[in-house]
Write a protein that holds these residues in place. Sequence first.
Motif, PDB file in Angstrom:
ATOM      1  N   GLY A  69       2.747  -4.244   4.201  1.00 34.16           N
ATOM      2  CA  GLY A  69       3.960  -3.868   3.481  1.00 34.16           C
ATOM      3  C   GLY A  69       5.172  -4.426   4.196  1.00 34.16           C
ATOM      4  N   GLU A  70       6.306  -3.814   3.920  1.00 34.37           N
ATOM      5  CA  GLU A  70       7.556  -4.282   4.520  1.00 34.37           C
ATOM      6  C   GLU A  70       8.153  -3.128   5.341  1.00 34.37           C
ATOM      7  N   GLY A  71       8.830  -2.210   4.674  1.00 34.63           N
ATOM      8  CA  GLY A  71       9.454  -1.097   5.393  1.00 34.63           C
ATOM      9  C   GLY A  71       8.433  -0.169   6.055  1.00 34.63           C
ATOM     10  N   SER A  72       7.262  -0.093   5.503  1.00 35.41           N
ATOM     11  CA  SER A  72       6.237   0.821   6.050  1.00 35.41           C
ATOM     12  C   SER A  72       5.456   0.189   7.194  1.00 35.41           C
ATOM     13  N   ALA A  73       5.693  -1.098   7.466  1.00 37.51           N
ATOM     14  CA  ALA A  73       4.915  -1.777   8.519  1.00 37.51           C
ATOM     15  C   ALA A  73       5.076  -1.051   9.844  1.00 37.51           C
ATOM     16  N   GLY A 130       7.731   2.937 -10.098  1.00 41.85           N
ATOM     17  CA  GLY A 130       7.474   2.763  -8.663  1.00 41.85           C
ATOM     18  C   GLY A 130       8.318   3.719  -7.833  1.00 41.85           C
ATOM     19  N   ARG A 131       8.009   3.788  -6.528  1.00 45.43           N
ATOM     20  CA  ARG A 131       8.778   4.694  -5.672  1.00 45.43           C
ATOM     21  C   ARG A 131       9.962   3.994  -5.032  1.00 45.43           C
ATOM     22  N   GLY A 132      10.033   2.648  -5.237  1.00 44.08           N
ATOM     23  CA  GLY A 132      11.063   1.894  -4.545  1.00 44.08           C
ATOM     24  C   GLY A 132      12.406   1.889  -5.230  1.00 44.08           C
ATOM     25  N   GLY A 133      12.431   2.128  -6.540  1.00 47.44           N
ATOM     26  CA  GLY A 133      13.666   1.952  -7.301  1.00 47.44           C
ATOM     27  C   GLY A 133      14.779   2.882  -6.838  1.00 47.44           C
ATOM     28  N   SER A 153       0.237  -5.465  -4.656  1.00 49.38           N
ATOM     29  CA  SER A 153       1.011  -4.533  -5.484  1.00 49.38           C
ATOM     30  C   SER A 153       2.459  -4.560  -5.009  1.00 49.38           C
ATOM     31  N   LEU A 154       3.083  -5.698  -5.239  1.00 45.65           N
ATOM     32  CA  LEU A 154       4.446  -5.973  -4.758  1.00 45.65           C
ATOM     33  C   LEU A 154       5.415  -5.992  -5.927  1.00 45.65           C
ATOM     34  N   PRO A 155       6.693  -5.754  -5.664  1.00 46.00           N
ATOM     35  CA  PRO A 155       7.663  -5.836  -6.761  1.00 46.00           C
ATOM     36  C   PRO A 155       7.569  -7.186  -7.471  1.00 46.00           C
ATOM     37  N   ASP A 204      -3.392   6.000 -18.173  1.00 42.20           N
ATOM     38  CA  ASP A 204      -2.604   6.387 -16.996  1.00 42.20           C
ATOM     39  C   ASP A 204      -1.971   5.092 -16.492  1.00 42.20           C
ATOM     40  N   ASN A 205      -0.642   5.073 -16.363  1.00 42.40           N
ATOM     41  CA  ASN A 205       0.020   3.814 -15.941  1.00 42.40           C
ATOM     42  C   ASN A 205      -0.453   3.352 -14.572  1.00 42.40           C
ATOM     43  N   LEU A 206      -0.886   4.296 -13.716  1.00 43.26           N
ATOM     44  CA  LEU A 206      -1.387   3.892 -12.400  1.00 43.26           C
ATOM     45  C   LEU A 206      -2.898   3.652 -12.420  1.00 43.26           C
ATOM     46  N   ILE A 226       0.817  -1.227   0.000  1.00 43.12           N
ATOM     47  CA  ILE A 226       0.000   0.000   0.000  1.00 43.12           C
ATOM     48  C   ILE A 226       0.843   1.267   0.000  1.00 43.12           C
ATOM     49  N   SER A 227       2.085   1.204   0.469  1.00 43.44           N
ATOM     50  CA  SER A 227       2.899   2.427   0.520  1.00 43.44           C
ATOM     51  C   SER A 227       3.463   2.783  -0.854  1.00 43.44           C
ATOM     52  N   GLY A 228       3.348   1.891  -1.831  1.00 43.53           N
ATOM     53  CA  GLY A 228       3.920   2.130  -3.157  1.00 43.53           C
ATOM     54  C   GLY A 228       2.972   2.913  -4.050  1.00 43.53           C
ATOM     55  N   PHE A 229       3.434   3.196  -5.254  1.00 47.33           N
ATOM     56  CA  PHE A 229       2.612   3.996  -6.175  1.00 47.33           C
ATOM     57  C   PHE A 229       1.359   3.227  -6.608  1.00 47.33           C
ATOM     58  N   GLY A 230       1.530   1.946  -6.950  1.00 45.16           N
ATOM     59  CA  GLY A 230       0.351   1.155  -7.349  1.00 45.16           C
ATOM     60  C   GLY A 230      -0.586   0.953  -6.173  1.00 45.16           C
ATOM     61  N   GLY A 231      -0.006   0.609  -5.009  1.00 50.06           N
ATOM     62  CA  GLY A 231      -0.828   0.382  -3.814  1.00 50.06           C
ATOM     63  C   GLY A 231      -1.515   1.657  -3.351  1.00 50.06           C
TER      64      GLY A 231
HETATM   65  N1  LIG Z   1       4.027   1.876 -11.100  1.00 50.97           N
HETATM   66  C1  LIG Z   1       3.294   1.485 -12.135  1.00 50.97           C
HETATM   67  O1  LIG Z   1       2.879   2.294 -12.979  1.00 50.97           O
HETATM   68  C2  LIG Z   1       2.932   0.047 -12.303  1.00 50.97           C
HETATM   69  C3  LIG Z   1       3.410  -0.932 -11.460  1.00 50.97           C
HETATM   70  N2  LIG Z   1       3.066  -2.247 -11.688  1.00 50.97           N
HETATM   71  C4  LIG Z   1       3.566  -3.286 -10.825  1.00 50.97           C
HETATM   72  O2  LIG Z   1       2.991  -3.146  -9.541  1.00 50.97           O
HETATM   73  C5  LIG Z   1       3.887  -3.603  -8.546  1.00 50.97           C
HETATM   74  C6  LIG Z   1       4.122  -2.484  -7.557  1.00 50.97           C
HETATM   75  O3  LIG Z   1       4.707  -1.401  -8.248  1.00 50.97           O
HETATM   76  P1  LIG Z   1       4.853   0.047  -7.632  1.00 50.97           P
HETATM   77  O4  LIG Z   1       3.719   0.349  -6.738  1.00 50.97           O
HETATM   78  O5  LIG Z   1       5.127   0.945  -8.759  1.00 50.97           O
HETATM   79  O6  LIG Z   1       6.180  -0.146  -6.764  1.00 50.97           O
HETATM   80  P2  LIG Z   1       6.653   0.677  -5.495  1.00 50.97           P
HETATM   81  O7  LIG Z   1       8.118   0.495  -5.426  1.00 50.97           O
HETATM   82  O8  LIG Z   1       6.120   2.048  -5.539  1.00 50.97           O
HETATM   83  O9  LIG Z   1       5.974  -0.090  -4.268  1.00 50.97           O
HETATM   84  C7  LIG Z   1       6.342  -1.375  -3.910  1.00 50.97           C
HETATM   85  C8  LIG Z   1       5.577  -1.785  -2.686  1.00 50.97           C
HETATM   86  O10 LIG Z   1       5.911  -3.122  -2.359  1.00 50.97           O
HETATM   87  C9  LIG Z   1       6.141  -3.202  -0.971  1.00 50.97           C
HETATM   88  N3  LIG Z   1       7.114  -4.273  -0.717  1.00 50.97           N
HETATM   89  C10 LIG Z   1       8.345  -4.428  -1.255  1.00 50.97           C
HETATM   90  N4  LIG Z   1       8.915  -5.565  -0.800  1.00 50.97           N
HETATM   91  C11 LIG Z   1       8.011  -6.129   0.045  1.00 50.97           C
HETATM   92  C12 LIG Z   1       8.001  -7.308   0.829  1.00 50.97           C
HETATM   93  N5  LIG Z   1       9.036  -8.154   0.858  1.00 50.97           N
HETATM   94  N6  LIG Z   1       6.894  -7.570   1.581  1.00 50.97           N
HETATM   95  C13 LIG Z   1       5.852  -6.743   1.598  1.00 50.97           C
HETATM   96  N7  LIG Z   1       5.807  -5.602   0.861  1.00 50.97           N
HETATM   97  C14 LIG Z   1       6.876  -5.307   0.112  1.00 50.97           C
HETATM   98  C15 LIG Z   1       6.660  -1.860  -0.558  1.00 50.97           C
HETATM   99  O11 LIG Z   1       6.305  -1.708   0.800  1.00 50.97           O
HETATM  100  P3  LIG Z   1       7.197  -0.969   1.919  1.00 50.97           P
HETATM  101  O12 LIG Z   1       7.296   0.464   1.525  1.00 50.97           O
HETATM  102  O13 LIG Z   1       6.355  -1.180   3.135  1.00 50.97           O
HETATM  103  O14 LIG Z   1       8.512  -1.683   1.979  1.00 50.97           O
HETATM  104  C16 LIG Z   1       5.850  -0.941  -1.462  1.00 50.97           C
HETATM  105  O15 LIG Z   1       4.610  -0.652  -0.868  1.00 50.97           O
HETATM  106  C17 LIG Z   1       5.155  -4.026  -9.288  1.00 50.97           C
HETATM  107  O16 LIG Z   1       5.090  -5.398  -9.542  1.00 50.97           O
HETATM  108  C18 LIG Z   1       5.066  -3.240 -10.571  1.00 50.97           C
HETATM  109  O17 LIG Z   1       5.803  -3.841 -11.565  1.00 50.97           O
HETATM  110  C19 LIG Z   1       2.218  -2.605 -12.674  1.00 50.97           C
HETATM  111  C20 LIG Z   1       1.697  -1.678 -13.521  1.00 50.97           C
HETATM  112  C21 LIG Z   1       2.061  -0.282 -13.427  1.00 50.97           C
END
Ligand SMILES: NC(=O)C1=CN([C@@H]2O[C@H](COP(=O)(O)OP(=O)(O)OC[C@H]3O[C@@H](n4cnc5c(N)ncnc54)[C@H](OP(=O)(O)O)[C@@H]3O)[C@@H](O)[C@H]2O)C=CC1
Length: 325
Positions: free
Chosen positions: A35-39, A166-169, A76-78, A292-294, A10-15
């Motif tokens: 999530g992981e780091g945001s837990a 994503g915001r994680g890269g 919405s995980l990597p 929109d990619n998201l 949920i902390s990511g862009f897709g989530g």
């Molecule tokens: N961005 C986009 O436009 C699109 C993305 N996607 C796909 O969606 C997925 C998510 O992408 P996006 O939101 O951009 O990525 P982000 O990097 O923005 O977010 C990744 C999320 O995954 C969580 N996460 C990472 N590792 C773990 C783990 N081991 N256990 C639990 N949670 C974890 C992170 O949580 P925390 O912060 O808590 O660590 C974070 O919330 C990817 O597979 C991506 O390829 C698909 C279509 C479009």
Amino acid sequence: MTIRVGIVGISGFGGGEALRLVAGHPSFQLVYAAGEGSAGSRLADRFPGVSPKLAGLVIEKWDPDRLPALDLLFASLPTGTSAAALARVPTSVRIVDIGGDHRDAEGWTYGLADVWPDRIRGHGRIANPGCFPAATLTALAPLLAEGLIEPGNIIVDAKTGISGAGRGGGDSRFGYADSNENLVPYGLLRHVHMPEMARTIERLSSGSAAGLVFTPHLVPMTRGILATAYCRGRATTERCLEAAGAFYAGRPFVRVTDRPPQTKWATGSNLAFVSYAADPERNLVVAMGVVDNLGKGAAGQAVQNANLMCGLPEAAGLEGAPIWP
Ligand SMILES: NC(=O)C1=CN([C@@H]2O[C@H](COP(=O)(O)OP(=O)(O)OC[C@H]3O[C@@H](n4cnc5c(N)ncnc54)[C@H](OP(=O)(O)O)[C@@H]3O)[C@@H](O)[C@H]2O)C=CC1
Ligand SMILES: CC(=O)N[C@@H](CCC(=O)OP(=O)(O)O)C(=O)O
């Protein structure tokens, strides 16, 4: 009917986009965030604008063996990190995987919602398409279905906003200074979305997509994808537009336009815009798809798929207009 929803990642862009859509959905109630780091943080810590009724929800450490009572989970995980964990989620919980781990997996249905909604209705495991395939295949599907282009000779040139990464890269090419005023091709001849597109082109046409070429480019904008596909075919522009109009008749989210579509038309929405320009003399059809990619590229299509899975109106929670300007 209230559907109890969880979002992992949920902390990511897709989530985060899934959170925005779930929060405004008439039948969904968010009861679980992980999530992981945001837990350990509350939703309001990560999303200060979240509504008071969700503000205190604490993000859990992702553990599929410790889920609360749930009807639906958005993952919405990597890509590469979700398959083993999602296999442990009880079958009573429907899953939409926004990541790339299940798009060709046994037991999962590829959720190209605008093209084949009937394959999604009632299913429990849906793999959301990648963002580039979402833009590209929506534009190509009507032409392939009617045999107006050759499936084996398609070149896709696509542009994406930075949030696609994503915001994680940690890669510096996604930082402001590197991406502003810059245009970057990447993934040439080996991007993971190429086989995903090829498989689906073959399903839509019953022909080989062996000649497919796909090149994505990073452009300095936050959201949006424009995919321009160069194809071989003898149809006129009018014939392509007519085919798309008939193919998507009555479908809520695809807009067929005789103007070249722009990424801003779809920003913040689940819409896809498709258009065509063709020259039969030159055996050339140019197909364009904008999303929109998201939105259609991730969380928007995920909610559309969830609506179909749960027997809800397909457009529930997705009817807001795009953001303009
Ligand atoms: N961005 C986009 O436009 C699109 C993305 N996607 C796909 O969606 C997925 C998510 O992408 P996006 O939101 O951009 O990525 P982000 O990097 O923005 O977010 C990744 C999320 O995954 C969580 N996460 C990472 N590792 C773990 C783990 N081991 N256990 C639990 N949670 C974890 C992170 O949580 P925390 O912060 O808590 O660590 C974070 O919330 C990817 O597979 C991506 O390829 C698909 C279509 C479009
Ligand atoms: C700008 C950028 O890096 N975009 C991502 C696409 C995001 C996506 O759809 O990825 P999945 O297929 O893994 O879900 C990429 O090209 O890999």
